[in-house]
Design a protein around this motif. Structure first.
Motif, mmCIF file in Angstrom:
data_model
loop_
_atom_site.group_PDB
_atom_site.id
_atom_site.type_symbol
_atom_site.label_atom_id
_atom_site.label_comp_id
_atom_site.label_asym_id
_atom_site.label_seq_id
_atom_site.Cartn_x
_atom_site.Cartn_y
_atom_site.Cartn_z
ATOM 1 N N SER A 9 51.111 83.208 42.386
ATOM 2 C CA SER A 9 52.500 83.675 42.507
ATOM 3 C C SER A 9 53.334 82.850 43.485
ATOM 4 C CB SER A 9 52.524 85.150 42.920
ATOM 5 O OG SER A 9 51.782 85.341 44.108
ATOM 6 N N LYS A 10 52.695 81.914 44.206
ATOM 7 C CA LYS A 10 53.440 81.157 45.231
ATOM 8 C C LYS A 10 53.584 79.659 44.941
ATOM 9 C CE LYS A 10 52.544 84.384 48.959
ATOM 10 N NZ LYS A 10 51.835 84.651 50.214
ATOM 11 N N VAL A 11 52.843 79.177 43.974
ATOM 12 C CA VAL A 11 52.834 77.730 43.686
ATOM 13 C C VAL A 11 54.240 77.185 43.447
ATOM 14 C CG1 VAL A 11 52.079 75.977 42.021
ATOM 15 C CG2 VAL A 11 50.469 77.708 42.794
ATOM 16 N N ASN A 12 55.034 77.945 42.685
ATOM 17 C CA ASN A 12 56.365 77.454 42.294
ATOM 18 C C ASN A 12 57.315 77.182 43.454
ATOM 19 O OD1 ASN A 12 56.311 77.278 39.428
ATOM 20 N ND2 ASN A 12 56.179 79.487 39.346
ATOM 21 N N PHE A 13 57.019 77.782 44.618
ATOM 22 C CA PHE A 13 57.941 77.641 45.752
ATOM 23 C C PHE A 13 57.657 76.389 46.594
ATOM 24 C CE2 PHE A 13 57.689 82.140 44.682
ATOM 25 C CZ PHE A 13 59.035 82.443 44.500
ATOM 26 N N LEU A 14 56.664 75.588 46.179
ATOM 27 C CA LEU A 14 56.223 74.459 47.000
ATOM 28 C C LEU A 14 56.955 73.143 46.729
ATOM 29 C CD1 LEU A 14 52.368 75.018 46.947
ATOM 30 C CD2 LEU A 14 53.800 75.013 48.972
ATOM 31 N N TYR A 15 57.587 73.049 45.593
ATOM 32 C CA TYR A 15 58.098 71.739 45.185
ATOM 33 C C TYR A 15 59.494 71.479 45.755
ATOM 34 C CZ TYR A 15 54.288 72.665 41.905
ATOM 35 O OH TYR A 15 53.079 72.996 41.350
ATOM 36 N N THR A 16 59.590 71.525 47.069
ATOM 37 C CA THR A 16 60.892 71.303 47.710
ATOM 38 C C THR A 16 60.937 69.905 48.321
ATOM 39 O OG1 THR A 16 60.162 72.142 49.863
ATOM 40 C CG2 THR A 16 61.030 73.762 48.303
ATOM 41 N N THR A 17 62.132 69.342 48.378
ATOM 42 C CA THR A 17 62.326 68.011 48.966
ATOM 43 C C THR A 17 61.842 68.005 50.419
ATOM 44 O OG1 THR A 17 64.285 67.853 47.584
ATOM 45 C CG2 THR A 17 64.045 66.176 49.274
ATOM 46 N N LYS A 18 62.141 69.095 51.137
ATOM 47 C CA LYS A 18 61.776 69.196 52.552
ATOM 48 C C LYS A 18 60.249 69.102 52.741
ATOM 49 C CE LYS A 18 62.151 72.345 56.490
ATOM 50 N NZ LYS A 18 62.522 73.712 56.912
ATOM 51 N N LEU A 19 59.502 69.856 51.940
ATOM 52 C CA LEU A 19 58.040 69.860 52.075
ATOM 53 C C LEU A 19 57.441 68.515 51.665
ATOM 54 C CD1 LEU A 19 55.462 71.388 52.822
ATOM 55 C CD2 LEU A 19 55.397 72.279 50.488
ATOM 56 N N ILE A 20 57.965 67.919 50.618
ATOM 57 C CA ILE A 20 57.459 66.616 50.160
ATOM 58 C C ILE A 20 57.712 65.550 51.235
ATOM 59 C CG2 ILE A 20 57.788 64.780 48.432
ATOM 60 C CD1 ILE A 20 58.201 67.147 46.371
ATOM 61 N N MET A 21 58.886 65.588 51.860
ATOM 62 C CA MET A 21 59.206 64.647 52.951
ATOM 63 C C MET A 21 58.246 64.837 54.135
ATOM 64 S SD MET A 21 61.713 62.621 52.182
ATOM 65 C CE MET A 21 62.345 62.064 53.753
ATOM 66 N N GLN A 22 58.004 66.105 54.478
ATOM 67 C CA GLN A 22 57.091 66.415 55.602
ATOM 68 C C GLN A 22 55.686 65.889 55.298
ATOM 69 O OE1 GLN A 22 56.040 70.540 55.974
ATOM 70 N NE2 GLN A 22 55.203 70.327 58.005
#
Length: 423
Positions: free
Chosen positions: A260-273
């Motif tokens: 239920s949480k996988v979809n919330f991971l694909y953010t520019t911020k997290l990928i940059m981090q």
């Protein structure tokens, strides 16, 4: 026209519906000839149109462009219901997403019935949310609003393990004291109940139901624990970075291991981090795999591999899981004993809830004549072993594992609504 009523088992992993038509209870083919449908939606990027069930899973695994969603039931009663999510650039709330899935299922039932069905018994876990009665009430209310929205006029609820008991009762002769062990994707629920085929038409079964308990642990949690113990370390989980030997952030691994949480991971911020940490990583090879998953949005494929491994370890001592979508020739061989060790705590929580149910019912484990196992997670070797150990004298019934709740809900709908409108 006679009243056609139905029971809907909206599950975390799979959904089924059964109808009562002319006194005959039958499961509805909800996806081609299948009487269960995976509780999954794929929104295609081209038109944001929803595709459901196995077709949704296949589109996703074939790397079609779009947004894949599973385990939607786990969102009921939580803050995510209000928060919503972005689907292919369009903001959507979860109520609308769940409505679209359940409307698809109801349309199949209406088609089979040859009329629009207005009476339904919806299945529900004993607890949608553990230790939060307000969230629990909210979750049922949200599901009730959705049922009205898709066209039901008369709506009632029944605990899923009680429904499973009703489905098995039809074949019993004489009275049996049973415990129902209903292990779904998101919850594990238990009921101690007196069963007999003489009780099938009793309109009120309150006196036969001795106790209910439930815990928010299920097959998805097994996937999560297996993923964290066997798969995520190969993606840099628990590795370190930088001059101070800091451990890499673990939240993304935990979210990547939960449907239920996988979809919330694909953010520019997290990928940059993640890219920044990769520069300082002490295990670049493994940590770069995490970045690959985030950049290519293959978290669900990763979790599907964990789920496939769990299923394979039911019959085999080890399984070779392939991750060639991350890296060529990348595979991990996972042994059953590692899986069993990883879910030991979850199995203990499930067993504790079953023992609590006996205690609440005021019966001893030796008093139980029948253990009814329902839900896909009862296939797991540790679960089978634990419940045979808990109830060595009882007969085990485990047929119709994925559809007994839906059938039982339809029996309940017949008793509640009858053939002439509802009592």
């Amino acid at each position: 026209m006679t009243t056609v009523s139905c029971g809907i088992d909206f599950g975390t992993s799979n959904t089924s519906v059964a109808i009562d038509k002319d006194g005959e209870i039958s499961l509805v083919p909800v996806e081609q000839s299948h009487v269960t449908i995976p509780s999954a939606i794929f929104f295609q990027r081209t038109d944001n149109k929803g595709v459901y069930g196995r077709m949704a899973v296949n589109l996703f695994l074939d790397r079609e462009q779009g947004r894949f969603m599973r385990s939607l039931k786990r969102v009921l009663g939580t803050s995510l219901m209000k928060q919503g999510t972005v689907v292919n650039g369009v903001s959507m709330n979860f109520s609308a997403i769940i409505t679209s899935f359940l409307e698809h299922v109801k349309n199949k039932a209406d088609l089979t019935a040859g009329q629009e069905i207005e009476h339904v018994i919806m299945g529900r876990p004993v607890h949608f949310v553990d230790n939060d009665p307000e969230a629990d009430i909210r979750a049922q209310a949200e599901l009730s609003v959705i049922a009205k929205r898709i066209g039901f006029k008369h709506i009632d609820f029944q605990f899923e393990p009680i429904a499973a008991a009703f489905a098995h009762e039809v074949r019993l002769s004489g009275e049996k004291l049973a415990i129902v062990v209903d292990l779904g994707g998101g919850t594990s629920d238990f009921t101690v109940i007196k069963l007999s085929n003489k009780y099938i038409h009793k309109p009120d079964r309150t006196s036969d139901i001795l106790a209910n308990t439930g815990v928010r642990v299920g097959g998805n949690d097994f996937d999560k624990e297996l993923s964290l113990s066997a798969i995520m370390p190969e993606l840099g989980y628990r590795s370190t970075y930088g001059d101070k030997n800091l451990e890499v952030p673990i939240k993304q691994y935990q979210d990547l291991a939960e449907w239920s949480k996988v979809n919330f991971l694909y953010t520019t911020k997290l990928i940059m981090q993640t890219r920044q940490i990769l520069h300082q990583s002490h295990d670049k090879k493994r940590y770069s795999r995490l970045l690959n998953v985030l950049e290519h949005e293959t978290g669900h494929t990763l979790l599907s591999a964990a789920e496939e491994t769990k299923i394979a370890l039911t019959d085999h001592q080890q399984h070779k899981a392939l991750f060639d979508f991350i890296e060529e020739d990348f595979s991990i061989t996972i042994k059953r004993d590692l899986f069993e060790k990883s879910i030991h705590g979850e199995v203990e929580k499930i067993a504790a809830s079953a023992r609590q149910c006996l205690q609440d019912a005021g019966v001893k484990k030796e008093d139980i004549d029948l253990v009814i196992l329902t839900g896909g997670s009862t296939e797991v070797h540790s679960i089978q072993t634990e419940f045979k150990r808990l109830f060595p004298n009882a007969a085990i019934a485990d047929e119709n594992k994925l559809s007994s709740v839906g059938l039982g809900l339809a029996y309940e709908s017949r008793n509640k609504f009858g053939n002439n409108g509802f009592h």
